[in-house]
Motif scaffolding. Sequence first.
Motif, PDB file in Angstrom:
ATOM      1  N   SER A  37       1.076  -1.250   0.103  1.00 26.73           N
ATOM      2  CA  SER A  37      -0.010  -0.104   0.034  1.00 26.73           C
ATOM      3  C   SER A  37       0.782   1.174   0.097  1.00 26.73           C
ATOM      4  O   SER A  37       0.331   2.427   0.005  1.00 26.73           O
ATOM      5  CB  SER A  37      -1.092   0.105   1.339  1.00 26.73           C
ATOM      6  OG  SER A  37      -0.183  -0.050   2.350  1.00 26.73           O
ATOM      7  N   SER A  38       2.147   1.164  -0.323  1.00 26.46           N
ATOM      8  CA  SER A  38       3.117   2.186  -0.460  1.00 26.46           C
ATOM      9  C   SER A  38       4.187   2.096  -1.377  1.00 26.46           C
ATOM     10  O   SER A  38       4.425   0.690  -1.445  1.00 26.46           O
ATOM     11  CB  SER A  38       3.623   2.818   0.848  1.00 26.46           C
ATOM     12  OG  SER A  38       4.382   1.826   1.589  1.00 26.46           O
ATOM     13  N   VAL A  39       4.882   2.797  -2.103  1.00 23.03           N
ATOM     14  CA  VAL A  39       5.696   2.859  -2.868  1.00 23.03           C
ATOM     15  C   VAL A  39       6.923   3.877  -2.530  1.00 23.03           C
ATOM     16  O   VAL A  39       6.473   4.838  -1.992  1.00 23.03           O
ATOM     17  CB  VAL A  39       5.422   2.795  -4.441  1.00 23.03           C
ATOM     18  CG1 VAL A  39       4.589   1.780  -4.766  1.00 23.03           C
ATOM     19  CG2 VAL A  39       4.743   4.122  -4.913  1.00 23.03           C
ATOM     20  N   ASP A  40       7.990   3.656  -3.050  1.00 24.01           N
ATOM     21  CA  ASP A  40       9.128   4.648  -2.644  1.00 24.01           C
ATOM     22  C   ASP A  40       9.286   5.338  -4.103  1.00 24.01           C
ATOM     23  O   ASP A  40       9.876   4.765  -4.969  1.00 24.01           O
ATOM     24  CB  ASP A  40      10.359   4.055  -2.020  1.00 24.01           C
ATOM     25  CG  ASP A  40      11.741   4.785  -2.117  1.00 24.01           C
ATOM     26  OD1 ASP A  40      11.400   6.228  -2.098  1.00 24.01           O
ATOM     27  OD2 ASP A  40      12.778   4.471  -2.272  1.00 24.01           O
ATOM     28  N   LEU A  41       9.175   6.656  -3.799  1.00 24.58           N
ATOM     29  CA  LEU A  41       9.247   7.424  -5.332  1.00 24.58           C
ATOM     30  C   LEU A  41      10.542   8.157  -5.334  1.00 24.58           C
ATOM     31  O   LEU A  41      10.949   8.860  -6.068  1.00 24.58           O
ATOM     32  CB  LEU A  41       8.064   8.586  -5.247  1.00 24.58           C
ATOM     33  CG  LEU A  41       6.837   8.170  -5.637  1.00 24.58           C
ATOM     34  CD1 LEU A  41       6.133   9.473  -5.965  1.00 24.58           C
ATOM     35  CD2 LEU A  41       6.808   7.397  -6.869  1.00 24.58           C
ATOM     36  N   SER A  42      11.620   7.854  -4.388  1.00 25.78           N
ATOM     37  CA  SER A  42      12.801   8.818  -4.321  1.00 25.78           C
ATOM     38  C   SER A  42      13.591   8.576  -5.652  1.00 25.78           C
ATOM     39  O   SER A  42      14.146   9.624  -6.030  1.00 25.78           O
ATOM     40  CB  SER A  42      13.793   8.328  -3.061  1.00 25.78           C
ATOM     41  OG  SER A  42      13.985   6.813  -3.198  1.00 25.78           O
ATOM     42  N   VAL A  43      13.887   7.317  -6.175  1.00 28.99           N
ATOM     43  CA  VAL A  43      14.727   7.109  -7.240  1.00 28.99           C
ATOM     44  C   VAL A  43      13.881   7.866  -8.437  1.00 28.99           C
ATOM     45  O   VAL A  43      14.573   8.359  -9.344  1.00 28.99           O
ATOM     46  CB  VAL A  43      15.232   5.672  -7.380  1.00 28.99           C
ATOM     47  CG1 VAL A  43      15.990   5.325  -8.614  1.00 28.99           C
ATOM     48  CG2 VAL A  43      15.725   5.135  -6.040  1.00 28.99           C
TER      49      VAL A  43
END
Length: 278
Positions: free
Chosen positions: A173-179
């Motif tokens: 239910s979450s993703v990491d957008l940093s890259v």
Amino acid sequence: MKTLGLTLAICPCIALASGSASAQLASNQTNGFGNNQLVTFTYLQNFDCVDQPKLDLDFNGILAQSDPNEMQTPICQPVTEPTQDPTGGSIKHTAHLYVFVPMFSVDNDQNPNDAMPCPNGGRPSELCGPTLGSTLISLFGFVPEAWKTHPALATQCPDPNNPVPGTCTMHASSVDLSVTLHALGKTGLPTAPIFVPTPNHDHVVDNSRVNTTPIWWEVRPVLILHQSDWPAADGSSGITSSKAMDDAEAAGRAIEVGSNFFLFFSSKLDSMSGMTSK
């Protein structure tokens, strides 16, 4: 008042179209598209966001092999690709699930309150609600349909049996957008994950994969930049095949990346699909 009336007229149509396309789905199923036809995915176990010994998904300067804390929470990171899928096989041979993310705004949304809250409160430091909305506006100039609580278009996730923004059956239910943000030139080099709710999205598989027994699939996010390319719920318009997707990417209307995110499901051509080749 005419504009409001038009909006009210359109919204039920979106809901009806979405409902008719997915009325028969079980709780562990979602729809997708392939070869310009509607398909049904059946998920049989949980997702996996693969980490490997030499990766540093949380950017703390410690490789995963020496950082047990990195194992305590899944870090699902677009752009970053491991060399192996969850079976241990080479990712070069893993089936692709193209996850379409609507990175446009139908109405040039400038209201940060339209951004979705975090499901179940989210992770510590996860961007949610108005904070997420303000961040998206500062980065993209609007709140994309991808992170609206009530998007102005039909999407296959959230799934109809649990229509909670930021979720989809058997997904994180979450993703990491940093890259991703760094790759798009929106931020500098990542120093920590930037967690956001899982975006509203659609799915496409390669033509040869419309009927596939349960296997692991690599999630390959595809940022859709133009509203005209977004698939209708019944697939009557928009991109509904990997060939059309490739054409959109070549024309600069879509951006595809890999990820360390994998899902386990079968794909079956919808027997009721009446879509024609486009």
